[in-house]
Design a protein around this motif. Sequence first.
Motif, PDB file in Angstrom:
ATOM      1  N   ARG A   1       0.666  -1.802  -0.361  1.00  0.00           N
ATOM      2  CA  ARG A   1       0.260  -0.116  -0.343  1.00  0.00           C
ATOM      3  C   ARG A   1       0.903   1.357  -0.061  1.00  0.00           C
ATOM      4  NH1 ARG A   1      -3.008  -0.482   5.554  1.00  0.00           N
ATOM      5  NH2 ARG A   1      -0.625  -2.183   5.565  1.00  0.00           N
ATOM      6  N   PRO A   2       0.384   2.474  -0.982  1.00  0.00           N
ATOM      7  CA  PRO A   2       1.322   3.938  -0.778  1.00  0.00           C
ATOM      8  C   PRO A   2       1.536   4.039   0.464  1.00  0.00           C
ATOM      9  CG  PRO A   2      -0.320   3.646  -2.530  1.00  0.00           C
ATOM     10  CD  PRO A   2      -1.068   2.597  -1.137  1.00  0.00           C
ATOM     11  N   ALA A   3       0.338   4.357   1.605  1.00  0.00           N
ATOM     12  CA  ALA A   3       1.088   4.319   2.831  1.00  0.00           C
ATOM     13  C   ALA A   3       1.824   3.904   3.670  1.00  0.00           C
ATOM     14  CB  ALA A   3      -1.003   4.449   3.613  1.00  0.00           C
ATOM     15  N   VAL A   4       2.530   2.763   3.440  1.00  0.00           N
ATOM     16  CA  VAL A   4       3.359   1.873   3.997  1.00  0.00           C
ATOM     17  C   VAL A   4       4.377   2.152   3.367  1.00  0.00           C
ATOM     18  CG1 VAL A   4       4.418  -0.782   4.176  1.00  0.00           C
ATOM     19  CG2 VAL A   4       1.994  -0.099   4.506  1.00  0.00           C
ATOM     20  N   LEU A   5       3.997   2.033   2.055  1.00  0.00           N
ATOM     21  CA  LEU A   5       5.915   2.456   1.381  1.00  0.00           C
ATOM     22  C   LEU A   5       6.444   4.039   1.707  1.00  0.00           C
ATOM     23  CD1 LEU A   5       7.006   1.620  -1.399  1.00  0.00           C
ATOM     24  CD2 LEU A   5       6.097   2.423  -2.284  1.00  0.00           C
ATOM     25  N   ALA A   6       5.078   4.765   1.886  1.00  0.00           N
ATOM     26  CA  ALA A   6       5.753   5.984   2.345  1.00  0.00           C
ATOM     27  C   ALA A   6       6.586   6.058   3.611  1.00  0.00           C
ATOM     28  CB  ALA A   6       4.668   7.060   2.374  1.00  0.00           C
ATOM     29  N   LEU A   7       6.833   5.171   4.049  1.00  0.00           N
ATOM     30  CA  LEU A   7       8.139   4.678   4.967  1.00  0.00           C
ATOM     31  C   LEU A   7       9.468   4.644   5.151  1.00  0.00           C
ATOM     32  CD1 LEU A   7       5.356   3.075   8.118  1.00  0.00           C
ATOM     33  CD2 LEU A   7       5.559   5.465   7.416  1.00  0.00           C
ATOM     34  N   ARG A   8       9.391   4.369   3.942  1.00  0.00           N
ATOM     35  CA  ARG A   8      11.134   3.534   3.861  1.00  0.00           C
ATOM     36  C   ARG A   8      11.631   4.361   4.033  1.00  0.00           C
ATOM     37  NH1 ARG A   8      12.969  -1.074   1.432  1.00  0.00           N
ATOM     38  NH2 ARG A   8      14.481  -0.649  -0.154  1.00  0.00           N
ATOM     39  N   GLU A   9      11.338   5.770   3.615  1.00  0.00           N
ATOM     40  CA  GLU A   9      12.174   6.626   3.502  1.00  0.00           C
ATOM     41  C   GLU A   9      12.902   7.040   5.035  1.00  0.00           C
ATOM     42  OE1 GLU A   9      14.985   6.677   1.709  1.00  0.00           O
ATOM     43  OE2 GLU A   9      14.167   5.184   0.715  1.00  0.00           O
ATOM     44  N   GLU A  10      11.742   6.873   5.968  1.00  0.00           N
ATOM     45  CA  GLU A  10      12.183   7.208   7.668  1.00  0.00           C
ATOM     46  C   GLU A  10      12.807   6.171   8.302  1.00  0.00           C
ATOM     47  OE1 GLU A  10      10.027  10.069   8.520  1.00  0.00           O
ATOM     48  OE2 GLU A  10       9.778  10.417   6.934  1.00  0.00           O
ATOM     49  N   PRO A  11      13.745   6.997   9.431  1.00  0.00           N
ATOM     50  CA  PRO A  11      14.616   6.721   9.649  1.00  0.00           C
ATOM     51  C   PRO A  11      13.496   5.506  10.397  1.00  0.00           C
ATOM     52  CG  PRO A  11      14.697   8.222  10.605  1.00  0.00           C
ATOM     53  CD  PRO A  11      13.695   8.248   9.319  1.00  0.00           C
ATOM     54  N   PHE A  12      14.872   4.635  11.204  1.00  0.00           N
ATOM     55  CA  PHE A  12      14.430   3.528  12.144  1.00  0.00           C
ATOM     56  C   PHE A  12      14.070   4.410  13.975  1.00  0.00           C
ATOM     57  CE2 PHE A  12      15.606  -0.036  15.239  1.00  0.00           C
ATOM     58  CZ  PHE A  12      14.536  -0.794  14.991  1.00  0.00           C
ATOM     59  N   PRO A  13      13.342   4.035  14.165  1.00  0.00           N
ATOM     60  CA  PRO A  13      12.702   4.308  15.235  1.00  0.00           C
ATOM     61  C   PRO A  13      14.296   4.842  16.636  1.00  0.00           C
ATOM     62  CG  PRO A  13      11.084   3.363  15.072  1.00  0.00           C
ATOM     63  CD  PRO A  13      12.042   2.581  14.128  1.00  0.00           C
ATOM     64  N   PRO A  14      14.462   5.783  16.815  1.00  0.00           N
ATOM     65  CA  PRO A  14      15.516   5.551  18.207  1.00  0.00           C
ATOM     66  C   PRO A  14      15.587   4.661  18.667  1.00  0.00           C
ATOM     67  CG  PRO A  14      14.998   7.697  17.515  1.00  0.00           C
ATOM     68  CD  PRO A  14      14.111   7.264  17.139  1.00  0.00           C
ATOM     69  N   PHE A  15      17.021   3.853  18.927  1.00  0.00           N
ATOM     70  CA  PHE A  15      16.760   1.955  19.984  1.00  0.00           C
ATOM     71  C   PHE A  15      18.045   3.017  20.677  1.00  0.00           C
ATOM     72  CE2 PHE A  15      17.368  -1.763  21.847  1.00  0.00           C
ATOM     73  CZ  PHE A  15      15.917  -1.544  22.312  1.00  0.00           C
ATOM     74  N   THR A  16      17.396   2.978  22.084  1.00  0.00           N
ATOM     75  CA  THR A  16      18.770   3.358  23.161  1.00  0.00           C
ATOM     76  C   THR A  16      18.621   2.597  24.260  1.00  0.00           C
ATOM     77  OG1 THR A  16      17.738   4.555  24.815  1.00  0.00           O
ATOM     78  CG2 THR A  16      18.539   5.877  21.935  1.00  0.00           C
ATOM     79  N   GLU A  17      19.854   2.392  25.057  1.00  0.00           N
ATOM     80  CA  GLU A  17      20.641   1.531  26.216  1.00  0.00           C
ATOM     81  C   GLU A  17      19.174   1.255  27.465  1.00  0.00           C
ATOM     82  OE1 GLU A  17      21.604  -1.050  26.362  1.00  0.00           O
ATOM     83  OE2 GLU A  17      23.884  -0.774  25.145  1.00  0.00           O
ATOM     84  N   ASP A  18      18.578   2.253  27.730  1.00  0.00           N
ATOM     85  CA  ASP A  18      17.637   2.593  28.197  1.00  0.00           C
ATOM     86  C   ASP A  18      16.506   3.152  27.489  1.00  0.00           C
ATOM     87  OD1 ASP A  18      18.396   5.458  27.946  1.00  0.00           O
ATOM     88  OD2 ASP A  18      19.158   6.090  29.630  1.00  0.00           O
ATOM     89  N   GLY A  19      15.968   2.828  26.050  1.00  0.00           N
ATOM     90  CA  GLY A  19      14.961   3.837  25.576  1.00  0.00           C
ATOM     91  C   GLY A  19      13.521   2.698  25.268  1.00  0.00           C
ATOM     92  N   LEU A  20      12.782   3.009  25.748  1.00  0.00           N
ATOM     93  CA  LEU A  20      11.421   1.853  25.772  1.00  0.00           C
ATOM     94  C   LEU A  20      11.552   1.281  24.443  1.00  0.00           C
ATOM     95  CD1 LEU A  20       8.213   4.685  24.985  1.00  0.00           C
ATOM     96  CD2 LEU A  20       9.118   2.860  27.151  1.00  0.00           C
ATOM     97  N   LEU A  21      11.102  -0.721  24.226  1.00  0.00           N
ATOM     98  CA  LEU A  21      11.413  -1.004  23.311  1.00  0.00           C
ATOM     99  C   LEU A  21      10.005  -1.243  23.037  1.00  0.00           C
ATOM    100  CD1 LEU A  21      12.670  -3.449  21.499  1.00  0.00           C
ATOM    101  CD2 LEU A  21      12.093  -4.992  23.294  1.00  0.00           C
ATOM    102  N   ARG A  22       9.540  -0.802  21.204  1.00  0.00           N
ATOM    103  CA  ARG A  22       7.834  -0.816  21.284  1.00  0.00           C
ATOM    104  C   ARG A  22       7.657  -2.218  20.323  1.00  0.00           C
ATOM    105  NH1 ARG A  22       8.967   4.820  21.110  1.00  0.00           N
ATOM    106  NH2 ARG A  22       9.523   4.100  19.054  1.00  0.00           N
ATOM    107  N   VAL A  23       6.840  -2.678  20.850  1.00  0.00           N
ATOM    108  CA  VAL A  23       7.061  -4.198  20.182  1.00  0.00           C
ATOM    109  C   VAL A  23       5.178  -3.840  19.428  1.00  0.00           C
ATOM    110  CG1 VAL A  23       6.554  -7.590  20.579  1.00  0.00           C
ATOM    111  CG2 VAL A  23       7.883  -5.983  21.649  1.00  0.00           C
TER     112      VAL A  23
END
Length: 397
Positions: free
Chosen positions: A168-190
């Motif tokens: 779907r175009p709405a999903v494809l539009a996310l391709r150039e967005e960076p991976f969400p920041p994930f740090t040693e003490d940040g949230l892990l969104r599943v």
Amino acid sequence: MNSASKHFVLAAGGTGGHLTPAFALAYELERRGHHIALITDRRGAEIPGKPDFLPAHVLPAGRFGKNPLKWIKGASAVMEGRRMALRLFESFEPSALVGFGGYPALPALLAARSAGLPSVIHEQNAVLGRVNRLLAGTVDAIATAYPEVDRLQSKFADKVHLVGNPVRPAVLALREEPFPPFTEDGLLRVLVTGGSQGARILSQVVPDGLAMLPPALRARLQVTQQCRPEDLEAVRERYATHDIPAELATYFEDMETRLADAHLFIGRAGASTIAELTAVGRPAILVPLPIATDDHQAVNTREMVKAGGARSIRQPSFTGKELAKQIQAMAQHPETLANAAHAAWNCGRPDAAEKLADLVESFGGAPIQDVIRVSGDTASAVRAGVRSAVATRSASE
């Protein structure tokens, strides 16, 4: 791009797996100025997400199960569907037919052969489906989503084109967005989903598996999970017992947003699911549906797992302990998860709709070889993949 307006008919079974790429192709062909019609069953005509400009024609399509007594009835329905498709072709005058698999595509493909109409089949899975397998020898081109497709005979290699699985175009539009920041003490969104109705095994295993994670990692969890309606309250209670924040629903209208925010996906391995994960670049723990025809979901995981973008757990081995072990291996260090996300992204084929449209659009104009935008290297890779899959299967039989 061909500037001349043409007519095309798309034929697909009534499930999201068949219709999602059909709709994506319809949008691309319509954008190029063409007119499109859809042949499907009653479920497909009513499925959410169908483009407003796409008229749906419901044709009878018999199913052929293991009971021979039902074959006569199934054959009769197929022939009636074929007659109805021929009448549609007479009035709509399409340049080509595109089949996306599923029994509702069978009458239309038979009608196309009878009418001398060029035809293309698109295979979303890494195993050629039954209807596509039946008619592979009669169609003009075979478009695939994977470089290796099991049950695709090597003698058809010269008409195979790797295009990918349109999303779907709405999903494809996310391709150039960076991976969400994930740090040693940040949230892990599943993000946990099991298809349109959810999967009970996920509701049974995932809450307890997440609870088995080390306390420091478990405290960082933020879960979004799709559940069956009858499982919703029980799953909510399990997460509350484990003190894990979880948002649960039977359906999320903003699934693109949920996918964009997710660090890790847990769910089935349907073709559309994997196409979206690789389009966006999200690491995954995949649990193939064990009753999928020809075990195609397990085969679908092959490319993504080999690249390092996913881990696959067979359902009999899908326990809370095993899930916790795999999550720890992927998410214990930020760089490990980020690397898996990049590996998943590298498996994506974001131009699938355009490549499939190029292939389809070539009919009725110049020869396919002169117009199709599939490089020689890519075509060679697909053909090698077809032959490799055939050789592997022959060696195992």
